[in-house]
Design an enzyme around this catalytic site. Structure first.
Site, PDB file in Angstrom:
ATOM      1  CB  SER A 129      -7.152   1.907  -9.781  1.00 38.53           C
ATOM      2  OG  SER A 129      -6.488   1.950 -10.738  1.00 38.53           O
ATOM      3  CB  SER A 130      -4.865   6.227 -10.420  1.00 39.64           C
ATOM      4  OG  SER A 130      -4.515   7.346 -11.041  1.00 39.64           O
TER       5      SER A 130
ATOM      6  CG  ASP B 101       5.271  -0.573   5.563  1.00 38.59           C
ATOM      7  OD1 ASP B 101       4.569  -0.578   4.644  1.00 38.59           O
ATOM      8  OD2 ASP B 101       6.567  -0.346   5.428  1.00 38.59           O
TER       9      ASP B 101
ATOM     10  CG  ASN C 178      -6.558   5.141   0.440  1.00 39.40           C
ATOM     11  OD1 ASN C 178      -6.981   5.896  -0.619  1.00 39.40           O
ATOM     12  ND2 ASN C 178      -5.786   5.668   1.277  1.00 39.40           N
TER      13      ASN C 178
ATOM     14  CE  LYS D 171      -2.920   4.029  -7.453  1.00 39.23           C
ATOM     15  NZ  LYS D 171      -3.490   3.546  -6.252  1.00 39.23           N
TER      16      LYS D 171
ATOM     17  CE1 TYR E 211      -0.233   6.130  -7.829  1.00 42.99           C
ATOM     18  CE2 TYR E 211      -0.760   7.322 -10.228  1.00 42.99           C
ATOM     19  CZ  TYR E 211      -0.862   7.066  -8.806  1.00 42.99           C
ATOM     20  OH  TYR E 211      -2.307   7.527  -8.016  1.00 42.99           O
TER      21      TYR E 211
HETATM   22  N1  LIG Z   1      -4.381  12.390  -4.914  1.00 46.30           N
HETATM   23  C1  LIG Z   1      -4.780  11.932  -6.389  1.00 46.30           C
HETATM   24  O1  LIG Z   1      -4.643  12.857  -7.079  1.00 46.30           O
HETATM   25  C2  LIG Z   1      -5.151  10.874  -6.593  1.00 46.30           C
HETATM   26  C3  LIG Z   1      -5.337  10.501  -7.980  1.00 46.30           C
HETATM   27  C4  LIG Z   1      -5.693   9.047  -8.355  1.00 46.30           C
HETATM   28  C5  LIG Z   1      -5.632   8.377  -7.456  1.00 46.30           C
HETATM   29  N2  LIG Z   1      -5.102   8.493  -6.410  1.00 46.30           N
HETATM   30  C6  LIG Z   1      -5.013   7.203  -5.308  1.00 46.30           C
HETATM   31  O2  LIG Z   1      -5.595   7.561  -4.140  1.00 46.30           O
HETATM   32  C7  LIG Z   1      -5.010   6.808  -3.074  1.00 46.30           C
HETATM   33  C8  LIG Z   1      -4.718   7.835  -2.025  1.00 46.30           C
HETATM   34  O3  LIG Z   1      -3.909   8.912  -2.114  1.00 46.30           O
HETATM   35  P1  LIG Z   1      -3.559  10.297  -1.638  1.00 46.30           P
HETATM   36  O4  LIG Z   1      -3.555  11.369  -2.643  1.00 46.30           O
HETATM   37  O5  LIG Z   1      -4.844  10.578  -0.626  1.00 46.30           O
HETATM   38  O6  LIG Z   1      -2.515   9.851  -0.705  1.00 46.30           O
HETATM   39  P2  LIG Z   1      -1.650  10.502   0.399  1.00 46.30           P
HETATM   40  O7  LIG Z   1      -2.337  11.745   0.550  1.00 46.30           O
HETATM   41  O8  LIG Z   1      -0.198  10.376   0.002  1.00 46.30           O
HETATM   42  O9  LIG Z   1      -1.996   9.778   1.659  1.00 46.30           O
HETATM   43  C9  LIG Z   1      -1.440   8.377   1.908  1.00 46.30           C
HETATM   44  C10 LIG Z   1      -2.066   7.710   3.035  1.00 46.30           C
HETATM   45  O10 LIG Z   1      -1.192   6.494   3.069  1.00 46.30           O
HETATM   46  C11 LIG Z   1      -0.422   6.106   4.285  1.00 46.30           C
HETATM   47  N3  LIG Z   1       0.492   5.284   3.689  1.00 46.30           N
HETATM   48  C12 LIG Z   1       1.476   5.524   2.504  1.00 46.30           C
HETATM   49  N4  LIG Z   1       2.201   4.459   2.461  1.00 46.30           N
HETATM   50  C13 LIG Z   1       1.795   3.517   3.553  1.00 46.30           C
HETATM   51  C14 LIG Z   1       2.136   2.177   4.043  1.00 46.30           C
HETATM   52  N5  LIG Z   1       3.234   1.421   3.083  1.00 46.30           N
HETATM   53  N6  LIG Z   1       1.681   1.475   4.754  1.00 46.30           N
HETATM   54  C15 LIG Z   1       0.652   2.035   5.397  1.00 46.30           C
HETATM   55  N7  LIG Z   1       0.279   3.348   5.115  1.00 46.30           N
HETATM   56  C16 LIG Z   1       0.896   4.004   4.090  1.00 46.30           C
HETATM   57  C17 LIG Z   1      -0.119   7.657   4.552  1.00 46.30           C
HETATM   58  O11 LIG Z   1       0.549   7.606   5.793  1.00 46.30           O
HETATM   59  P3  LIG Z   1       2.015   7.604   6.014  1.00 46.30           P
HETATM   60  O12 LIG Z   1       2.942   7.978   5.169  1.00 46.30           O
HETATM   61  O13 LIG Z   1       2.126   8.156   7.632  1.00 46.30           O
HETATM   62  O14 LIG Z   1       2.178   6.118   6.214  1.00 46.30           O
HETATM   63  C18 LIG Z   1      -1.272   8.551   4.392  1.00 46.30           C
HETATM   64  O15 LIG Z   1      -1.966   8.377   5.465  1.00 46.30           O
HETATM   65  C19 LIG Z   1      -3.812   6.253  -3.589  1.00 46.30           C
HETATM   66  O16 LIG Z   1      -4.110   4.936  -3.863  1.00 46.30           O
HETATM   67  C20 LIG Z   1      -3.564   7.000  -4.780  1.00 46.30           C
HETATM   68  O17 LIG Z   1      -2.853   6.314  -5.983  1.00 46.30           O
HETATM   69  C21 LIG Z   1      -4.838   9.719  -5.920  1.00 46.30           C
END
Ligand SMILES: NC(=O)c1ccc[n+]([C@@H]2O[C@H](COP(=O)([O-])OP(=O)(O)OC[C@H]3O[C@@H](n4cnc5c(N)ncnc54)[C@H](OP(=O)(O)O)[C@@H]3O)[C@@H](O)[C@H]2O)c1
Length: 255
Positions: free
Chosen positions: A139-140, A66, A93, A158, A154
């Site tokens: 970030s985002s 974690d 990430n 970021k 959030y």
């Molecule tokens: N998706 C979008 O549209 C978007 C847009 C802008 C920015 N982002 C950014 O991109 C990044 C990834 O986003 P995503 O959408 O790909 O997220 P996601 O699909 O929710 O995946 C998150 C990953 O991180 C792991 N995780 C979450 N909390 C954790 C913790 N405390 N310790 C260790 N592992 C952890 C999760 O697994 P477990 O839950 O099993 O731990 C999973 O592998 C983030 O920083 C997000 O803010 C995403």
């Protein structure tokens, strides 16, 4: 363009889903040695089997930790260095994606997004200095544009990550360690944030989709490509940048 990432030791937080998973696969495809983590042991095993099948000649290692627990992060980095003797790239990430305006959500976002990133960087820094390595934070667009969740932790954290990464870039430049941020726009993954919103609140999904001038959301591999480039020697003079990868979703001009 050759990225020359073969045999680089790369650490990615959160590599079982979405953007993190695409980043892990991108580095594996380049022949890097990749260490990833998440909190769910079963997902680590499933993702590892899938990576090994797809990239049989590369090295992959997943750990259930974690990132909001600094001792988890430092022990993980110590284990990696004991085995590898080096770290070339770290990608922070993970986000808690805390979008409610409650004290608990602010605490969680601080612990996961901010302290999680700082713990990773601090634990890896001596090894990045030795390898003249690279730090990438995710970030985002919500770090620079106020999004529909405001007011919430959030976007605030970021934005803080972009600032922290720029501080790292400036202070570590004399040691030839680079630090950059990648800021994704809306990235669609069926079992991810936007896939979830599509199912639970179709009106919100449609209104957000309509803001994307390319008529679509991004793909995780489009974010991974930016991360790989910034991690590579092809970006050797790029440090302190915030690379927005959003299909021109943001309308503010970045100077
Ligand atoms: N998706 C979008 O549209 C978007 C847009 C802008 C920015 N982002 C950014 O991109 C990044 C990834 O986003 P995503 O959408 O790909 O997220 P996601 O699909 O929710 O995946 C998150 C990953 O991180 C792991 N995780 C979450 N909390 C954790 C913790 N405390 N310790 C260790 N592992 C952890 C999760 O697994 P477990 O839950 O099993 O731990 C999973 O592998 C983030 O920083 C997000 O803010 C995403």
């Amino acid at each position: 363009m050759h990225l020359n990432l073969r045999d680089k030791t790369v650490v990615v937080t959160g590599g079982t889903k979405g953007i993190g998973r695409a980043i892990v696969e991108g580095f594996l495809d380049e022949g890097s040695r990749v260490y990833f983590c998440c909190r769910t042991g079963a997902d680590i095993s499933a993702a590892t089997s899938s990576f090994v099948t797809k990239y049989p000649y590369t090295f992959i290692s997943g750990s259930a930790i974690d990132v909001s627990k600094p001792s988890d992060v430092s022990a993980w980095i110590s284990r990696i260095v004991e085995y590898e003797k080096k770290i070339d790239v770290v990608v922070s990430n993970v986000s808690s994606i805390s979008v409610t305006n409650t004290p608990e959500a602010w605490e969680t976002a601080y612990g996961t997004d901010m302290r999680g990133t700082v713990s990773l960087v601090q634990a890896a820094l001596p090894h990045l200095e030795a390898s003249k390595g690279s730090i990438i934070t995710i970030s985002s667009v919500s770090g620079r544009d106020i999004d529909f969740t405001a007011p919430s932790p959030y976007g605030a954290f970021k934005a803080a990550l972009i600032h922290y990464t720029a501080q790292l870039a400036h202070t570590l430049a004399p040691k030839s360690v680079r630090a950059n941020t990648v800021s994704p726009g809306n990235i669609y993954v069926e079992d991810g944030v936007w896939g979830g919103i599509e199912k639970s609140n179709h009106a919100l999904f449609s209104s957000q989709m309509a803001k994307n001038p390319m008529g679509r959301m991004g793909k995780p591999e489009e974010i991974a490509a930016a991360v790989l480039f910034l991690a590579s020697e092809r970006a050797s003079f790029i440090s302190g940048a915030n690379l927005v990868v959003d299909g021109s979703l943001c309308t503010g001009v970045q100077f």
